[in-house]
Write a protein that holds these residues in place. Structure first.
Motif, PDB file in Angstrom:
ATOM      1  N   SER A  28      12.324   7.869  38.432  1.00 58.92           N
ATOM      2  CA  SER A  28      13.618   7.232  38.284  1.00 58.92           C
ATOM      3  C   SER A  28      13.874   6.716  36.873  1.00 58.92           C
ATOM      4  O   SER A  28      14.981   6.285  36.571  1.00 58.92           O
ATOM      5  N   HIS A  29      12.896   6.771  35.991  1.00 62.01           N
ATOM      6  CA  HIS A  29      13.053   6.257  34.634  1.00 62.01           C
ATOM      7  C   HIS A  29      12.231   7.128  33.680  1.00 62.01           C
ATOM      8  O   HIS A  29      11.179   7.637  34.063  1.00 62.01           O
ATOM      9  N   PRO A  30      12.685   7.293  32.426  1.00 58.18           N
ATOM     10  CA  PRO A  30      11.917   8.107  31.477  1.00 58.18           C
ATOM     11  C   PRO A  30      10.463   7.670  31.307  1.00 58.18           C
ATOM     12  O   PRO A  30       9.582   8.506  31.094  1.00 58.18           O
ATOM     13  N   ASP A  31      10.177   6.363  31.404  1.00 59.51           N
ATOM     14  CA  ASP A  31       8.783   5.913  31.308  1.00 59.51           C
ATOM     15  C   ASP A  31       7.929   6.524  32.420  1.00 59.51           C
ATOM     16  O   ASP A  31       6.760   6.841  32.211  1.00 59.51           O
ATOM     17  N   ALA A  32       8.505   6.667  33.616  1.00 62.11           N
ATOM     18  CA  ALA A  32       7.771   7.272  34.730  1.00 62.11           C
ATOM     19  C   ALA A  32       7.478   8.740  34.440  1.00 62.11           C
ATOM     20  O   ALA A  32       6.406   9.242  34.788  1.00 62.11           O
ATOM     21  N   ILE A  33       8.406   9.417  33.795  1.00 65.21           N
ATOM     22  CA  ILE A  33       8.186  10.814  33.429  1.00 65.21           C
ATOM     23  C   ILE A  33       7.056  10.907  32.417  1.00 65.21           C
ATOM     24  O   ILE A  33       6.157  11.745  32.540  1.00 65.21           O
ATOM     25  N   LEU A  34       7.078  10.037  31.421  1.00 69.80           N
ATOM     26  CA  LEU A  34       6.030  10.035  30.396  1.00 69.80           C
ATOM     27  C   LEU A  34       4.664   9.764  31.028  1.00 69.80           C
ATOM     28  O   LEU A  34       3.682  10.441  30.707  1.00 69.80           O
ATOM     29  N   ASP A  35       4.582   8.793  31.930  1.00 67.60           N
ATOM     30  CA  ASP A  35       3.318   8.516  32.623  1.00 67.60           C
ATOM     31  C   ASP A  35       2.854   9.727  33.428  1.00 67.60           C
ATOM     32  O   ASP A  35       1.667  10.044  33.464  1.00 67.60           O
ATOM     33  N   PHE A  36       3.796  10.380  34.082  1.00 64.31           N
ATOM     34  CA  PHE A  36       3.480  11.553  34.892  1.00 64.31           C
ATOM     35  C   PHE A  36       2.880  12.663  34.032  1.00 64.31           C
ATOM     36  O   PHE A  36       1.995  13.389  34.469  1.00 64.31           O
ATOM     37  N   LEU A  95      14.652  18.017  33.166  1.00 68.67           N
ATOM     38  CA  LEU A  95      14.009  18.852  32.158  1.00 68.67           C
ATOM     39  C   LEU A  95      13.165  17.979  31.258  1.00 68.67           C
ATOM     40  O   LEU A  95      13.504  16.828  30.976  1.00 68.67           O
ATOM     41  N   CYS A  96      12.081  18.550  30.783  1.00 62.94           N
ATOM     42  CA  CYS A  96      11.233  17.876  29.822  1.00 62.94           C
ATOM     43  C   CYS A  96      10.688  18.935  28.879  1.00 62.94           C
ATOM     44  O   CYS A  96      10.268  20.007  29.322  1.00 62.94           O
ATOM     45  N   HIS A  97      10.736  18.663  27.592  1.00 63.42           N
ATOM     46  CA  HIS A  97      10.048  19.549  26.664  1.00 63.42           C
ATOM     47  C   HIS A  97       9.418  18.717  25.559  1.00 63.42           C
ATOM     48  O   HIS A  97       9.726  17.547  25.389  1.00 63.42           O
ATOM     49  N   ASN A  98       8.498  19.334  24.858  1.00 62.88           N
ATOM     50  CA  ASN A  98       7.728  18.607  23.856  1.00 62.88           C
ATOM     51  C   ASN A  98       8.123  19.020  22.444  1.00 62.88           C
ATOM     52  O   ASN A  98       8.554  20.143  22.212  1.00 62.88           O
ATOM     53  N   HIS A  99       7.984  18.060  21.527  1.00 66.31           N
ATOM     54  CA  HIS A  99       8.112  18.299  20.098  1.00 66.31           C
ATOM     55  C   HIS A  99       6.755  17.989  19.475  1.00 66.31           C
ATOM     56  O   HIS A  99       6.294  16.852  19.526  1.00 66.31           O
ATOM     57  N   LEU A 100       6.123  18.980  18.903  1.00 75.12           N
ATOM     58  CA  LEU A 100       4.804  18.792  18.310  1.00 75.12           C
ATOM     59  C   LEU A 100       4.858  17.985  17.020  1.00 75.12           C
ATOM     60  O   LEU A 100       3.846  17.478  16.558  1.00 75.12           O
ATOM     61  N   SER A 101       6.042  17.848  16.442  1.00 76.22           N
ATOM     62  CA  SER A 101       6.210  17.139  15.171  1.00 76.22           C
ATOM     63  C   SER A 101       6.057  15.622  15.300  1.00 76.22           C
ATOM     64  O   SER A 101       6.074  14.925  14.296  1.00 76.22           O
ATOM     65  N   ASN A 102       5.940  15.127  16.505  1.00 73.79           N
ATOM     66  CA  ASN A 102       5.912  13.691  16.803  1.00 73.79           C
ATOM     67  C   ASN A 102       7.249  13.010  16.539  1.00 73.79           C
ATOM     68  O   ASN A 102       7.336  11.795  16.530  1.00 73.79           O
ATOM     69  N   ILE A 132      14.298  14.948  28.856  1.00 76.79           N
ATOM     70  CA  ILE A 132      13.417  14.094  28.068  1.00 76.79           C
ATOM     71  C   ILE A 132      12.657  14.958  27.067  1.00 76.79           C
ATOM     72  O   ILE A 132      12.148  16.030  27.418  1.00 76.79           O
ATOM     73  N   ILE A 133      12.569  14.481  25.835  1.00 74.64           N
ATOM     74  CA  ILE A 133      11.746  15.120  24.812  1.00 74.64           C
ATOM     75  C   ILE A 133      10.557  14.197  24.573  1.00 74.64           C
ATOM     76  O   ILE A 133      10.734  13.003  24.318  1.00 74.64           O
ATOM     77  N   VAL A 134       9.345  14.733  24.683  1.00 69.33           N
ATOM     78  CA  VAL A 134       8.129  13.936  24.512  1.00 69.33           C
ATOM     79  C   VAL A 134       7.345  14.447  23.310  1.00 69.33           C
ATOM     80  O   VAL A 134       7.525  15.583  22.875  1.00 69.33           O
ATOM     81  N   THR A 135       6.462  13.585  22.806  1.00 64.01           N
ATOM     82  CA  THR A 135       5.607  13.958  21.679  1.00 64.01           C
ATOM     83  C   THR A 135       4.145  13.752  22.061  1.00 64.01           C
ATOM     84  O   THR A 135       3.848  13.025  23.021  1.00 64.01           O
ATOM     85  N   PRO A 136       3.228  14.340  21.295  1.00 64.13           N
ATOM     86  CA  PRO A 136       1.803  14.120  21.580  1.00 64.13           C
ATOM     87  C   PRO A 136       1.377  12.657  21.476  1.00 64.13           C
ATOM     88  O   PRO A 136       0.403  12.249  22.080  1.00 64.13           O
ATOM     89  N   GLU A 137       2.130  11.850  20.713  1.00 60.60           N
ATOM     90  CA  GLU A 137       1.802  10.431  20.572  1.00 60.60           C
ATOM     91  C   GLU A 137       2.469   9.572  21.650  1.00 60.60           C
ATOM     92  O   GLU A 137       2.525   8.355  21.523  1.00 60.60           O
ATOM     93  N   HIS A 138       3.011  10.211  22.680  1.00 57.03           N
ATOM     94  CA  HIS A 138       3.597   9.540  23.846  1.00 57.03           C
ATOM     95  C   HIS A 138       4.894   8.797  23.547  1.00 57.03           C
ATOM     96  O   HIS A 138       5.249   7.847  24.246  1.00 57.03           O
ATOM     97  N   SER A 139       5.596   9.197  22.519  1.00 54.01           N
ATOM     98  CA  SER A 139       6.950   8.676  22.344  1.00 54.01           C
ATOM     99  C   SER A 139       7.896   9.659  23.013  1.00 54.01           C
ATOM    100  O   SER A 139       7.516  10.801  23.309  1.00 54.01           O
TER     101      SER A 139
END
Length: 160
Positions: A28-36, A95-102, A132-139
């Motif tokens: 229900s929140h982007p933080d939950a997605i990041l934790d997942f 949707l979620c995808h990653n950016h390797l650039s941090n 959501i766009i995530v990074t390897p540093e969890h931002s």
């Protein structure tokens, strides 16, 4: 004249259940997605796009990797995004995808892609509730939070 044999194909989804990704996890929140996603996306060396298929209470039914790209890009179409959503009888998707650039900031291509998926979801009756766009540093960056206008569909236009 040649004769072709046409056979029926039964689509199947292979679902994997693990302890780190429990069935019916609420996102229900982007933080939950990041934790997942912790532990899942941090070691990736290419960009990828994940689709979370949700039930009518925003619980995760399953998720799939819709695209694996290169270091700075992953490309996908509505076909790959909505395939498992349709087969899973999902009520909505994230949707979620990653950016390797941090740097989790969305590119113009990310915003255009999001808008196209919102429009496709409107047609299919499977709305995109978040990207959501995530990074390897969890931002992360929530496109819904920063650009809610992308998620607004003008339903007043009715096709004849």
């Amino acid at each position: 004249m040649s004769i072709c044999n046409i056979s029926e194909v039964e689509p199947r989804i292979c679902l994997k259940e693990t302890n780190s990704h429990p069935y019916h996890t609420s996102l229900s929140h982007p933080d939950a997605i990041l934790d997942f996603l912790k532990g899942y996306m941090e070691d990736l060396t290419t960009e990828c796009i994940l689709v979370f298929n949700l039930d009518n209470r925003n619980n995760v039914i399953n998720f799939n990797r819709a695209a694996i790209g290169i270091v700075d890009m992953a490309v996908s179409t509505g076909r790959e995004i909505f395939k498992t959503a349709i087969l899973s009888n999902a009520s909505s998707i994230i949707l979620c995808h990653n950016h390797l650039s941090n740097d989790p900031s969305p590119s113009e291509a990310d915003l255009i892609f999001t808008r196209r998926i919102v429009e496709a979801g409107e047609v299919l009756g499977i709305p995109l509730v978040e990207h959501i766009i995530v990074t390897p540093e969890h931002s992360y960056h929530s496109i819904r939070s920063s650009r809610p206008d992308i998620f607004d569909i003008d339903t007043s236009i009715v096709a004849a």
